[in-house]
Scaffold this motif. Structure first.
Motif, PDB file in Angstrom:
ATOM      1  N   THR A 346      28.090  25.057   0.375  1.00 20.03           N
ATOM      2  CA  THR A 346      26.954  25.049   1.305  1.00 20.03           C
ATOM      3  C   THR A 346      26.635  23.598   1.651  1.00 20.03           C
ATOM      4  O   THR A 346      27.298  22.676   1.173  1.00 20.03           O
ATOM      5  N   GLY A 347      25.640  23.389   2.495  1.00 19.08           N
ATOM      6  CA  GLY A 347      25.174  22.016   2.750  1.00 19.08           C
ATOM      7  C   GLY A 347      25.661  21.383   4.041  1.00 19.08           C
ATOM      8  O   GLY A 347      25.554  20.168   4.218  1.00 19.08           O
ATOM      9  N   PHE A 348      26.198  22.184   4.962  1.00 18.38           N
ATOM     10  CA  PHE A 348      26.663  21.615   6.228  1.00 18.38           C
ATOM     11  C   PHE A 348      25.541  21.659   7.269  1.00 18.38           C
ATOM     12  O   PHE A 348      25.669  22.285   8.316  1.00 18.38           O
ATOM     13  N   ALA A 349      24.449  21.007   6.940  1.00 21.25           N
ATOM     14  CA  ALA A 349      23.317  20.954   7.861  1.00 21.25           C
ATOM     15  C   ALA A 349      23.546  19.823   8.865  1.00 21.25           C
ATOM     16  O   ALA A 349      24.573  19.140   8.829  1.00 21.25           O
ATOM     17  N   ARG A 350      22.557  19.600   9.727  1.00 21.33           N
ATOM     18  CA  ARG A 350      22.763  18.712  10.879  1.00 21.33           C
ATOM     19  C   ARG A 350      23.234  17.307  10.501  1.00 21.33           C
ATOM     20  O   ARG A 350      24.121  16.736  11.142  1.00 21.33           O
ATOM     21  N   ASN A 351      22.651  16.732   9.428  1.00 18.55           N
ATOM     22  CA  ASN A 351      23.003  15.360   9.075  1.00 18.55           C
ATOM     23  C   ASN A 351      24.483  15.214   8.736  1.00 18.55           C
ATOM     24  O   ASN A 351      25.147  14.275   9.167  1.00 18.55           O
ATOM     25  N   MET A 426      31.558  26.707   7.743  1.00 21.68           N
ATOM     26  CA  MET A 426      30.534  25.792   7.233  1.00 21.68           C
ATOM     27  C   MET A 426      29.184  26.489   7.169  1.00 21.68           C
ATOM     28  O   MET A 426      28.714  27.029   8.170  1.00 21.68           O
ATOM     29  N   ASP A 427      28.566  26.427   5.980  1.00 19.85           N
ATOM     30  CA  ASP A 427      27.255  27.040   5.779  1.00 19.85           C
ATOM     31  C   ASP A 427      26.165  26.019   6.098  1.00 19.85           C
ATOM     32  O   ASP A 427      26.001  25.035   5.385  1.00 19.85           O
ATOM     33  N   VAL A 428      25.426  26.266   7.170  1.00 21.01           N
ATOM     34  CA  VAL A 428      24.381  25.336   7.603  1.00 21.01           C
ATOM     35  C   VAL A 428      23.139  25.456   6.713  1.00 21.01           C
ATOM     36  O   VAL A 428      22.403  24.501   6.535  1.00 21.01           O
ATOM     37  N   GLY A 429      22.887  26.657   6.165  1.00 23.71           N
ATOM     38  CA  GLY A 429      21.736  26.779   5.265  1.00 23.71           C
ATOM     39  C   GLY A 429      21.023  28.109   5.365  1.00 23.71           C
ATOM     40  O   GLY A 429      21.642  29.150   5.574  1.00 23.71           O
ATOM     41  N   CYS A 431      17.935  30.766   6.973  1.00 27.31           N
ATOM     42  CA  CYS A 431      17.704  31.198   8.363  1.00 27.31           C
ATOM     43  C   CYS A 431      16.937  30.156   9.163  1.00 27.31           C
ATOM     44  O   CYS A 431      17.246  29.904  10.332  1.00 27.31           O
ATOM     45  N   ASN A 432      15.962  29.487   8.524  1.00 25.19           N
ATOM     46  CA  ASN A 432      15.196  28.464   9.215  1.00 25.19           C
ATOM     47  C   ASN A 432      16.044  27.258   9.594  1.00 25.19           C
ATOM     48  O   ASN A 432      15.667  26.482  10.471  1.00 25.19           O
ATOM     49  N   ASP A 433      17.195  27.101   8.936  1.00 20.38           N
ATOM     50  CA  ASP A 433      18.101  26.018   9.308  1.00 20.38           C
ATOM     51  C   ASP A 433      18.821  26.314  10.618  1.00 20.38           C
ATOM     52  O   ASP A 433      19.687  25.542  11.049  1.00 20.38           O
ATOM     53  N   ALA A 434      18.447  27.400  11.266  1.00 24.16           N
ATOM     54  CA  ALA A 434      18.852  27.616  12.657  1.00 24.16           C
ATOM     55  C   ALA A 434      18.451  26.371  13.450  1.00 24.16           C
ATOM     56  O   ALA A 434      19.110  25.996  14.415  1.00 24.16           O
ATOM     57  N   TYR A 435      17.378  25.720  12.989  1.00 24.63           N
ATOM     58  CA  TYR A 435      16.967  24.465  13.629  1.00 24.63           C
ATOM     59  C   TYR A 435      18.113  23.448  13.578  1.00 24.63           C
ATOM     60  O   TYR A 435      18.410  22.763  14.554  1.00 24.63           O
ATOM     61  N   SER A 436      18.756  23.359  12.409  1.00 23.51           N
ATOM     62  CA  SER A 436      19.870  22.429  12.220  1.00 23.51           C
ATOM     63  C   SER A 436      21.028  22.804  13.150  1.00 23.51           C
ATOM     64  O   SER A 436      21.641  21.942  13.786  1.00 23.51           O
ATOM     65  N   ALA A 437      21.323  24.105  13.217  1.00 20.91           N
ATOM     66  CA  ALA A 437      22.425  24.568  14.069  1.00 20.91           C
ATOM     67  C   ALA A 437      22.130  24.242  15.528  1.00 20.91           C
ATOM     68  O   ALA A 437      23.030  23.839  16.284  1.00 20.91           O
ATOM     69  N   ILE A 438      20.859  24.373  15.914  1.00 18.29           N
ATOM     70  CA  ILE A 438      20.476  24.061  17.301  1.00 18.29           C
ATOM     71  C   ILE A 438      20.679  22.560  17.562  1.00 18.29           C
ATOM     72  O   ILE A 438      21.196  22.163  18.599  1.00 18.29           O
ATOM     73  N   GLN A 439      20.301  21.736  16.581  1.00 14.60           N
ATOM     74  CA  GLN A 439      20.489  20.285  16.758  1.00 14.60           C
ATOM     75  C   GLN A 439      21.963  19.936  16.886  1.00 14.60           C
ATOM     76  O   GLN A 439      22.342  19.064  17.665  1.00 14.60           O
ATOM     77  N   ILE A 440      22.801  20.620  16.123  1.00 16.84           N
ATOM     78  CA  ILE A 440      24.250  20.373  16.205  1.00 16.84           C
ATOM     79  C   ILE A 440      24.733  20.747  17.609  1.00 16.84           C
ATOM     80  O   ILE A 440      25.477  19.992  18.259  1.00 16.84           O
ATOM     81  N   ALA A 441      24.285  21.907  18.099  1.00 18.80           N
ATOM     82  CA  ALA A 441      24.716  22.366  19.427  1.00 18.80           C
ATOM     83  C   ALA A 441      24.233  21.398  20.512  1.00 18.80           C
ATOM     84  O   ALA A 441      24.989  21.036  21.423  1.00 18.80           O
ATOM     85  N   LEU A 442      22.976  20.927  20.382  1.00 20.29           N
ATOM     86  CA  LEU A 442      22.448  20.002  21.395  1.00 20.29           C
ATOM     87  C   LEU A 442      23.218  18.678  21.370  1.00 20.29           C
ATOM     88  O   LEU A 442      23.501  18.092  22.414  1.00 20.29           O
ATOM     89  N   ALA A 443      23.594  18.220  20.152  1.00 22.09           N
ATOM     90  CA  ALA A 443      24.339  16.964  20.041  1.00 22.09           C
ATOM     91  C   ALA A 443      25.727  17.110  20.671  1.00 22.09           C
ATOM     92  O   ALA A 443      26.216  16.197  21.357  1.00 22.09           O
ATOM     93  N   LEU A 444      26.350  18.260  20.451  1.00 24.17           N
ATOM     94  CA  LEU A 444      27.669  18.496  21.057  1.00 24.17           C
ATOM     95  C   LEU A 444      27.539  18.519  22.580  1.00 24.17           C
ATOM     96  O   LEU A 444      28.355  17.927  23.290  1.00 24.17           O
ATOM     97  N   ALA A 445      26.494  19.220  23.059  1.00 27.37           N
ATOM     98  CA  ALA A 445      26.291  19.306  24.507  1.00 27.37           C
ATOM     99  C   ALA A 445      26.088  17.911  25.087  1.00 27.37           C
ATOM    100  O   ALA A 445      26.617  17.571  26.156  1.00 27.37           O
ATOM    101  N   ASP A 446      25.349  17.087  24.337  1.00 27.32           N
ATOM    102  CA  ASP A 446      25.101  15.726  24.784  1.00 27.32           C
ATOM    103  C   ASP A 446      26.412  14.936  24.858  1.00 27.32           C
ATOM    104  O   ASP A 446      26.696  14.246  25.840  1.00 27.32           O
ATOM    105  N   ALA A 447      27.232  15.084  23.804  1.00 30.34           N
ATOM    106  CA  ALA A 447      28.498  14.347  23.751  1.00 30.34           C
ATOM    107  C   ALA A 447      29.423  14.759  24.900  1.00 30.34           C
ATOM    108  O   ALA A 447      30.177  13.935  25.426  1.00 30.34           O
ATOM    109  N   PHE A 448      29.372  16.006  25.248  1.00 31.50           N
ATOM    110  CA  PHE A 448      30.259  16.482  26.327  1.00 31.50           C
ATOM    111  C   PHE A 448      29.564  16.474  27.682  1.00 31.50           C
ATOM    112  O   PHE A 448      30.121  16.934  28.674  1.00 31.50           O
ATOM    113  N   ASP A 449      28.319  15.971  27.670  1.00 30.15           N
ATOM    114  CA  ASP A 449      27.575  15.865  28.907  1.00 30.15           C
ATOM    115  C   ASP A 449      27.496  17.199  29.649  1.00 30.15           C
ATOM    116  O   ASP A 449      27.826  17.306  30.836  1.00 30.15           O
ATOM    117  N   CYS A 450      27.113  18.210  28.919  1.00 29.45           N
ATOM    118  CA  CYS A 450      26.991  19.536  29.538  1.00 29.45           C
ATOM    119  C   CYS A 450      25.825  20.271  28.884  1.00 29.45           C
ATOM    120  O   CYS A 450      25.165  19.743  27.991  1.00 29.45           O
TER     121      CYS A 450
END
Ligand code: FSO
Ligand code: SF4
Length: 522
Positions: A346-351, A426-429, A431-450
């Motif tokens: 476990t432990g694959f959170a946003r950081n 990868m286990d993000v954590g 259910c509330n760590d959905a926040y972490s998963a959202i941050q990961i998705a937003l960071a990817l979107a940012d990196a790909f400019d989409c």
């Protein structure tokens, strides 16, 4: 009684008999309705005067909403005590008010089906939000804006002449406020316990006395670890507590040994012969079998008649004494059958994931990673949930699977291999760590400019109770489309509301892993 707030509701329509599928009795269901009606009355009392509401008002609203979540509180005495606290708040804010403005929940259950559907989304959603607000508050993190929204949403549920136009924006606002609340909890958890690190968690219980702790409350785990320190009592996580192993300030305790058991719905089987006490800090408590009821302890908003409750003094001595008395296993023991791996990770959170963002982005650009899946949510006992195991098993080798919440126990012992040095699963954590998963998705979107919807990312979610409702509303608030939801759709979604969700957000029920994978990967 009438209750249709969770996925296992009778006949996929509603629990109406003397007892719900979860074991909630009719008198308890009625008390929970009365408590909710009293909360609506309290919220109406303070309309326009929210600034007069103090910490004690917010505390009782949050706790009482949390207590009415599925599988949390079955104890009529505890519910009556909360009613007393709600009335006291009302008296404080408006001494002349009495019980007059308490809301009659039958009005909601008998309302037009679309209105009932939208109000249910609001009410069940804020029950989930309240659970997260509670965990943040015990760590000292609160936000008045979240409390004020809870009052506003309660008033919306209690307003009889509102239609779709008034209610729909509040439904989406639940999602927006839940995002803020999950962010607050993420801040509370990471500032208190550090950022989660990838951690291998043993599934073997060492011989000798131990305590099993279940639920989502990291603060309770911390206190239990401190109180068991040096006493020869080990601590094992259960259910949603598994990701706690990844936090530096928790994992530093060497007697936090591993994880016992799997998702919540297997507890009656897994606890039957357990030579140790179990402490429930949140949902999901099932009716304890007589064979082990004397070993189950509750705390926080959790309650069950006859079980020993640890109050706000958080003195866990009775739990620790029970552990010493029972003595644990004679030899090191690994639970077999349901989830047979020796260890899970476990432990694959946003950081953590963002620290390797470049590797991930390069792997996507080079075509080594073709797609990301978020396969997460609750587990439950209805048939049809094997879909999620099979789905994960069938994901192609050039894809990554992120997971979170207790649904992961169906596949978190699978070895899916690695991509570019990263595990494919990868286990993000929690259910509330959905926040972490959202941050990961937003960071990817940012990196790909989409936008997130343009990423090679698909969300395949499983729901059971009301936290999943507020998380789903958060994803909709963010404009995320194409979510696949199962194992069945909520009974409280009316055909018109479903049409709206399908047309606007392209929500789809799960079909078969083969068909869904084919549709996603084209
Ligand atoms: Fe599972 Fe239960 Fe976290 Fe839910 S433990 S089902 S989404 O309550 O809360 O994931
Ligand atoms: Fe039924 Fe779920 Fe309500 Fe329990 S919480 S009474 S199972 S709908």
């Amino acid at each position: 009684m009438f209750c249709f707030q969770c996925e296992q509701t009778a006949k996929c329509v509603g629990c109406t008999n003397e007892m719900g599928v979860c074991g909630k009795k009719a008198d308890t269901a009625e008390l929970q309705d009365k408590l909710t009606g009293a909360l609506i009355g309290l919220a109406k009392t303070m309309e326009g005067n929210e600034d007069q509401a103090g910490d004690s008002t917010a505390a009782v609203v949050v706790e009482a909403l949390f207590a009415t979540l599925t599988n949390v509180n079955f104890d009529n005495d505890a519910l009556l005590a909360m009613m007393g606290r709600v009335d006291a708040e009302k008296q404080k804010l408006a001494p002349e008010s009495g019980e007059d403005n308490d809301y009659d929940m039958d009005k909601l259950w008998n309302a037009d089906e679309d209105i009932r559907s939208l109000k249910s989304l609001i009410l069940f959603g804020i029950r989930g939000v309240a659970a997260y607000a509670y965990h943040a508050a015990v760590l000292g993190y609160t936000d008045e804006a979240i409390h004020n929204f809870l009052y506003k949403a309660l008033r919306a549920v209690g307003t009889d002449d509102w239609g779709m136009d008034e209610l729909l924006p509040i439904v989406l606002e639940v999602g927006e406020v839940n995002l803020a609340c999950m962010a607050l909890l993420d801040k509370a958890n990471t500032e208190t316990f550090g950022h989660p690190e990838p951690t291998e968690v043993s599934q073997t219980v060492e011989k000798g006395p131990f305590v099993v702790i279940s639920g989502h409350d990291l603060h309770d785990l911390k206190l239990l670890l401190e109180q068991t320190e040096g006493k020869g009592v080990n601590v094992y996580t259960h259910g949603e507590m598994l990701p706690a192993h990844a936090y530096p300030e928790l994992k530093k305790h060497s007697h936090l040994k591993g994880n016992f058991g799997t998702a919540w719905q297997n507890q009656q089987k897994e606890f039957a012969d357990l030579p140790a006490p179990v402490l429930f800090t949140t949902n999901c408590l099932m009716t304890p079998k007589e064979s082990y009821a004397d070993r189950v302890f509750t705390t926080d908003a959790v309650g069950y008649p006859g079980l020993q409750h640890i109050g706000s003094d958080k003195d866990f001595s009775p739990v620790i004494e029970k552990a010493l008395e029972l003595g644990g296993f004679d030899d090191d023991t690994t639970l077999s059958g349901i989830n047979s791996g020796d260890a899970v990770t476990t432990g694959f959170a946003r950081n953590t994931v963002m620290s390797v963002a470049e590797t991930v982005i390069d792997a996507v650009k080079a075509g080594a990673i073709k797609h990301f899946f978020l396969v997460g949510g609750c587990d439950g006992s209805r048939p049809g949930r094997n879909y999620y195991t099979e789905f994960v098993e069938q994901t192609p080798k050039d894809t990554v699977v992120l997971t979170l919440a207790c649904g992961k126990y169906r596949f978190n012992d699978l070895d899916l291999g690695t991509i570019g040095g990263l595990p494919r699963l990868m286990d993000v954590g929690q259910c509330n760590d959905a926040y972490s998963a959202i941050q990961i998705a937003l960071a990817l979107a940012d990196a790909f400019d989409c936008g997130v919807n343009d990423l090679p990312l698909s969300m395949v979610l499983s729901w059971y109770e009301q936290k999943a409702v507020c998380i789903l509303l958060t994803l909709l608030h963010l404009g995320i489309t194409g979510i696949r939801l199962g194992p069945t759709l909520p009974a409280f979604i009316s055909p018109n509301v479903l049409n709206f969700l399908v047309e606007k957000y392209h929500i789809a029920p799960i079909t078969t892993p083969e068909e869904d994978l084919k549709a996603i990967l084209g």
